[in-house]
Design a protein around this motif. Structure first.
Motif, PDB file in Angstrom:
ATOM      1  N   ARG A 235       0.794  -1.224   0.000  1.00  0.00           N
ATOM      2  CA  ARG A 235       0.000   0.000   0.000  1.00  0.00           C
ATOM      3  C   ARG A 235       0.828   1.276   0.000  1.00  0.00           C
ATOM      4  NH1 ARG A 235      -2.425  -4.115   2.399  1.00  0.00           N
ATOM      5  NH2 ARG A 235      -4.682  -4.397   2.144  1.00  0.00           N
ATOM      6  N   ASN A 236       2.099   1.167   0.358  1.00  0.00           N
ATOM      7  CA  ASN A 236       2.928   2.358   0.497  1.00  0.00           C
ATOM      8  C   ASN A 236       4.084   2.296  -0.486  1.00  0.00           C
ATOM      9  OD1 ASN A 236       3.831   4.797   1.487  1.00  0.00           O
ATOM     10  ND2 ASN A 236       4.764   3.949   3.328  1.00  0.00           N
ATOM     11  N   TYR A 237       4.212   3.351  -1.303  1.00  0.00           N
ATOM     12  CA  TYR A 237       5.209   3.372  -2.375  1.00  0.00           C
ATOM     13  C   TYR A 237       6.110   4.602  -2.240  1.00  0.00           C
ATOM     14  CZ  TYR A 237       1.635   0.240  -4.273  1.00  0.00           C
ATOM     15  OH  TYR A 237       0.713  -0.764  -4.435  1.00  0.00           O
ATOM     16  N   ASP A 238       7.214   4.562  -2.952  1.00  0.00           N
ATOM     17  CA  ASP A 238       8.116   5.705  -3.022  1.00  0.00           C
ATOM     18  C   ASP A 238       7.500   6.729  -3.978  1.00  0.00           C
ATOM     19  OD1 ASP A 238      10.098   7.563  -3.480  1.00  0.00           O
ATOM     20  OD2 ASP A 238      11.694   6.078  -3.753  1.00  0.00           O
TER      21      ASP A 238
ATOM     22  N   VAL B 160     -14.260  -2.710 -12.570  1.00  0.00           N
ATOM     23  CA  VAL B 160     -13.858  -4.047 -12.141  1.00  0.00           C
ATOM     24  C   VAL B 160     -12.993  -3.966 -10.894  1.00  0.00           C
ATOM     25  CG1 VAL B 160     -12.572  -6.131 -12.789  1.00  0.00           C
ATOM     26  CG2 VAL B 160     -13.951  -4.928 -14.505  1.00  0.00           C
ATOM     27  N   MET B 161     -11.963  -3.148 -10.959  1.00  0.00           N
ATOM     28  CA  MET B 161     -10.966  -3.090  -9.898  1.00  0.00           C
ATOM     29  C   MET B 161     -10.081  -1.880 -10.120  1.00  0.00           C
ATOM     30  SD  MET B 161      -8.284  -6.185  -8.972  1.00  0.00           S
ATOM     31  CE  MET B 161      -9.597  -7.383  -9.293  1.00  0.00           C
ATOM     32  N   ILE B 162      -9.437  -1.445  -9.052  1.00  0.00           N
ATOM     33  CA  ILE B 162      -8.362  -0.465  -9.161  1.00  0.00           C
ATOM     34  C   ILE B 162      -7.084  -1.153  -8.697  1.00  0.00           C
ATOM     35  CG2 ILE B 162      -7.440   1.757  -8.375  1.00  0.00           C
ATOM     36  CD1 ILE B 162     -10.315   2.656  -7.864  1.00  0.00           C
ATOM     37  N   VAL B 163      -5.997  -0.967  -9.433  1.00  0.00           N
ATOM     38  CA  VAL B 163      -4.709  -1.534  -9.045  1.00  0.00           C
ATOM     39  C   VAL B 163      -3.708  -0.398  -8.898  1.00  0.00           C
ATOM     40  CG1 VAL B 163      -2.798  -3.049  -9.711  1.00  0.00           C
ATOM     41  CG2 VAL B 163      -5.154  -3.734 -10.196  1.00  0.00           C
ATOM     42  N   SER B 164      -3.194  -0.230  -7.684  1.00  0.00           N
ATOM     43  CA  SER B 164      -2.120   0.746  -7.485  1.00  0.00           C
ATOM     44  C   SER B 164      -0.807   0.099  -7.905  1.00  0.00           C
ATOM     45  CB  SER B 164      -2.045   1.192  -6.022  1.00  0.00           C
ATOM     46  OG  SER B 164      -1.788   0.085  -5.166  1.00  0.00           O
ATOM     47  N   ILE B 165       0.107   0.903  -8.422  1.00  0.00           N
ATOM     48  CA  ILE B 165       1.393   0.378  -8.877  1.00  0.00           C
ATOM     49  C   ILE B 165       2.488   1.391  -8.579  1.00  0.00           C
ATOM     50  CG2 ILE B 165       0.991   1.245 -11.235  1.00  0.00           C
ATOM     51  CD1 ILE B 165       2.630  -1.165 -12.243  1.00  0.00           C
ATOM     52  N   GLY B 166       3.621   0.893  -8.149  1.00  0.00           N
ATOM     53  CA  GLY B 166       4.745   1.772  -7.860  1.00  0.00           C
ATOM     54  C   GLY B 166       5.901   0.999  -7.263  1.00  0.00           C
ATOM     55  N   LYS B 167       6.895   1.737  -6.792  1.00  0.00           N
ATOM     56  CA  LYS B 167       8.068   1.136  -6.150  1.00  0.00           C
ATOM     57  C   LYS B 167       7.804   1.083  -4.653  1.00  0.00           C
ATOM     58  CE  LYS B 167      12.216  -0.490  -7.072  1.00  0.00           C
ATOM     59  NZ  LYS B 167      12.439  -1.541  -8.073  1.00  0.00           N
ATOM     60  N   ALA B 168       7.630  -0.118  -4.129  1.00  0.00           N
ATOM     61  CA  ALA B 168       7.271  -0.266  -2.719  1.00  0.00           C
ATOM     62  C   ALA B 168       8.407   0.183  -1.810  1.00  0.00           C
ATOM     63  CB  ALA B 168       6.913  -1.713  -2.423  1.00  0.00           C
ATOM     64  N   VAL B 169       8.048   0.723  -0.646  1.00  0.00           N
ATOM     65  CA  VAL B 169       9.065   1.164   0.313  1.00  0.00           C
ATOM     66  C   VAL B 169       9.365   0.100   1.356  1.00  0.00           C
ATOM     67  CG1 VAL B 169       8.541   3.609   0.008  1.00  0.00           C
ATOM     68  CG2 VAL B 169       7.334   2.306   1.758  1.00  0.00           C
ATOM     69  N   ASP B 170       8.618  -0.995   1.362  1.00  0.00           N
ATOM     70  CA  ASP B 170       8.911  -2.106   2.263  1.00  0.00           C
ATOM     71  C   ASP B 170       8.545  -3.410   1.566  1.00  0.00           C
ATOM     72  OD1 ASP B 170       6.054  -2.723   2.790  1.00  0.00           O
ATOM     73  OD2 ASP B 170       6.085  -0.839   3.903  1.00  0.00           O
ATOM     74  N   ALA B 171       8.895  -4.517   2.206  1.00  0.00           N
ATOM     75  CA  ALA B 171       8.692  -5.826   1.588  1.00  0.00           C
ATOM     76  C   ALA B 171       7.307  -6.387   1.820  1.00  0.00           C
ATOM     77  CB  ALA B 171       9.742  -6.807   2.111  1.00  0.00           C
ATOM     78  N   GLY B 172       6.544  -5.770   2.692  1.00  0.00           N
ATOM     79  CA  GLY B 172       5.212  -6.283   2.972  1.00  0.00           C
ATOM     80  C   GLY B 172       5.242  -7.518   3.853  1.00  0.00           C
ATOM     81  N   TYR B 173       4.085  -8.097   4.057  1.00  0.00           N
ATOM     82  CA  TYR B 173       3.965  -9.246   4.941  1.00  0.00           C
ATOM     83  C   TYR B 173       3.420 -10.452   4.194  1.00  0.00           C
ATOM     84  CZ  TYR B 173       4.326  -5.619   8.509  1.00  0.00           C
ATOM     85  OH  TYR B 173       4.741  -4.561   9.274  1.00  0.00           O
ATOM     86  N   GLU B 174       3.955 -11.612   4.536  1.00  0.00           N
ATOM     87  CA  GLU B 174       3.385 -12.830   3.991  1.00  0.00           C
ATOM     88  C   GLU B 174       2.000 -13.055   4.587  1.00  0.00           C
ATOM     89  OE1 GLU B 174       5.731 -16.421   3.369  1.00  0.00           O
ATOM     90  OE2 GLU B 174       7.466 -15.354   4.206  1.00  0.00           O
ATOM     91  N   SER B 175       1.154 -13.729   3.848  1.00  0.00           N
ATOM     92  CA  SER B 175      -0.185 -14.030   4.347  1.00  0.00           C
ATOM     93  C   SER B 175      -0.450 -15.522   4.245  1.00  0.00           C
ATOM     94  CB  SER B 175      -1.247 -13.235   3.569  1.00  0.00           C
ATOM     95  OG  SER B 175      -1.125 -13.477   2.183  1.00  0.00           O
ATOM     96  N   VAL B 176      -1.409 -15.968   5.020  1.00  0.00           N
ATOM     97  CA  VAL B 176      -1.716 -17.391   5.114  1.00  0.00           C
ATOM     98  C   VAL B 176      -2.720 -17.791   4.038  1.00  0.00           C
ATOM     99  CG1 VAL B 176      -2.804 -19.134   6.596  1.00  0.00           C
ATOM    100  CG2 VAL B 176      -1.228 -17.453   7.583  1.00  0.00           C
ATOM    101  N   ARG B 177      -2.560 -18.964   3.483  1.00  0.00           N
ATOM    102  CA  ARG B 177      -3.522 -19.521   2.554  1.00  0.00           C
ATOM    103  C   ARG B 177      -4.096 -20.805   3.149  1.00  0.00           C
ATOM    104  NH1 ARG B 177      -2.724 -15.207   1.003  1.00  0.00           N
ATOM    105  NH2 ARG B 177      -2.428 -14.439  -1.132  1.00  0.00           N
ATOM    106  N   LEU B 178      -5.368 -21.025   2.924  1.00  0.00           N
ATOM    107  CA  LEU B 178      -5.984 -22.258   3.388  1.00  0.00           C
ATOM    108  C   LEU B 178      -5.334 -23.454   2.703  1.00  0.00           C
ATOM    109  CD1 LEU B 178      -9.734 -21.165   3.252  1.00  0.00           C
ATOM    110  CD2 LEU B 178      -8.401 -21.612   5.333  1.00  0.00           C
ATOM    111  N   PRO B 179      -5.215 -24.572   3.401  1.00  0.00           N
ATOM    112  CA  PRO B 179      -4.618 -25.754   2.774  1.00  0.00           C
ATOM    113  C   PRO B 179      -5.504 -26.288   1.655  1.00  0.00           C
ATOM    114  CG  PRO B 179      -5.503 -26.302   4.941  1.00  0.00           C
ATOM    115  CD  PRO B 179      -5.572 -24.817   4.819  1.00  0.00           C
TER     116      PRO B 179
END
Length: 213
Positions: free
Chosen positions: A22-25, A186-205
């Motif tokens: 969500r946060n970009y340079d 349909v959707m909005i997609v933000s795009i840019g150079k991220a300032v952090d690596a973000g967090y991994e998220s869990v997926r259901l098995p």
């Protein structure tokens, strides 16, 4: 389109390293030329009978971002810091392009002329008979395929993205001078150079979400 702008060709990293960031340079701006390459790669996504109903509005200027800001609820950080906000719409009149799409395929030797005529003869009455709801469903499915491909392509170019569904869907098209009866958000997609690596998220098995027959 041949491009030399890829920064990452590691498919596993592109796929599994993707995060919704969500946060970009804000100092990093994607040029029109590079954004065009990104979109050109994105629209190699599949669509129903290849009608390609996706339409894009690249919101990158301060003026346009100011127009978008009150319509995106709690997603203003992406709007403020991203290189661009890509608005993805579905064109309810996408079949109007059928002759151009199939005709070009014939010209390039990708489709025999008789197959083109057979396809159009079958598809024209089908599309003419589709309800508004059916056309919306097709536009949303195909537009979502393009959106997902866009997010993966962006990583190949060294950028990150965030898919956004929280916005004023009934106001978006008109705010950007599009016919709201024809163009479905349909959707909005933000795009840019991220300032952090973000967090991994869990997926259901897979065992929880798949049935084997």
């Amino acid at each position: 389109m041949t491009t030399t702008s890829y920064k990452n060709n590691n498919f596993e990293d592109i796929l599994k390293g993707r995060r919704s960031l969500r946060n970009y340079d804000p100092t990093v701006k994607i040029s029109k030329e590079e954004m065009t390459e990104i979109l050109a790669d994105s629209v190699t996504a599949p669509s129903s009978v290849n009608m390609q109903p996706w339409r894009f509005v690249v919101v990158e200027s301060e003026e346009s971002k100011a127009t978008l800001k009150p319509l995106i609820r709690f997603n203003t950080l992406q709007n403020d810091s991203s290189s661009a906000m890509i608005l993805i719409f579905g064109d309810m009149n996408s079949f109007d392009y059928s002759e151009a799409i199939y005709g070009t395929a014939v010209e390039k030797g990708l489709m025999p002329a008789e197959i083109k005529e057979q396809q159009l003869a079958a598809l024209t009455p089908y599309y003419d008979g589709m309800s508004k709801t059916q056309k919306q469903e097709v536009a949303l499915i195909d537009g979502s395929l393009a959106a997902m491909q866009l997010m993966l392509v962006a990583r190949a170019y060294g950028y990150d993205t965030n898919p956004i569904g929280g916005f004023e869907k009934d106001k978006l098209a008109e705010a950007f001078d599009l016919d709201p009866e024809r163009y479905i958000p349909v959707m909005i997609v933000s795009i840019g150079k991220a300032v952090d690596a973000g967090y991994e998220s869990v997926r259901l098995p897979i065992s929880e979400i798949t049935t084997w027959k």
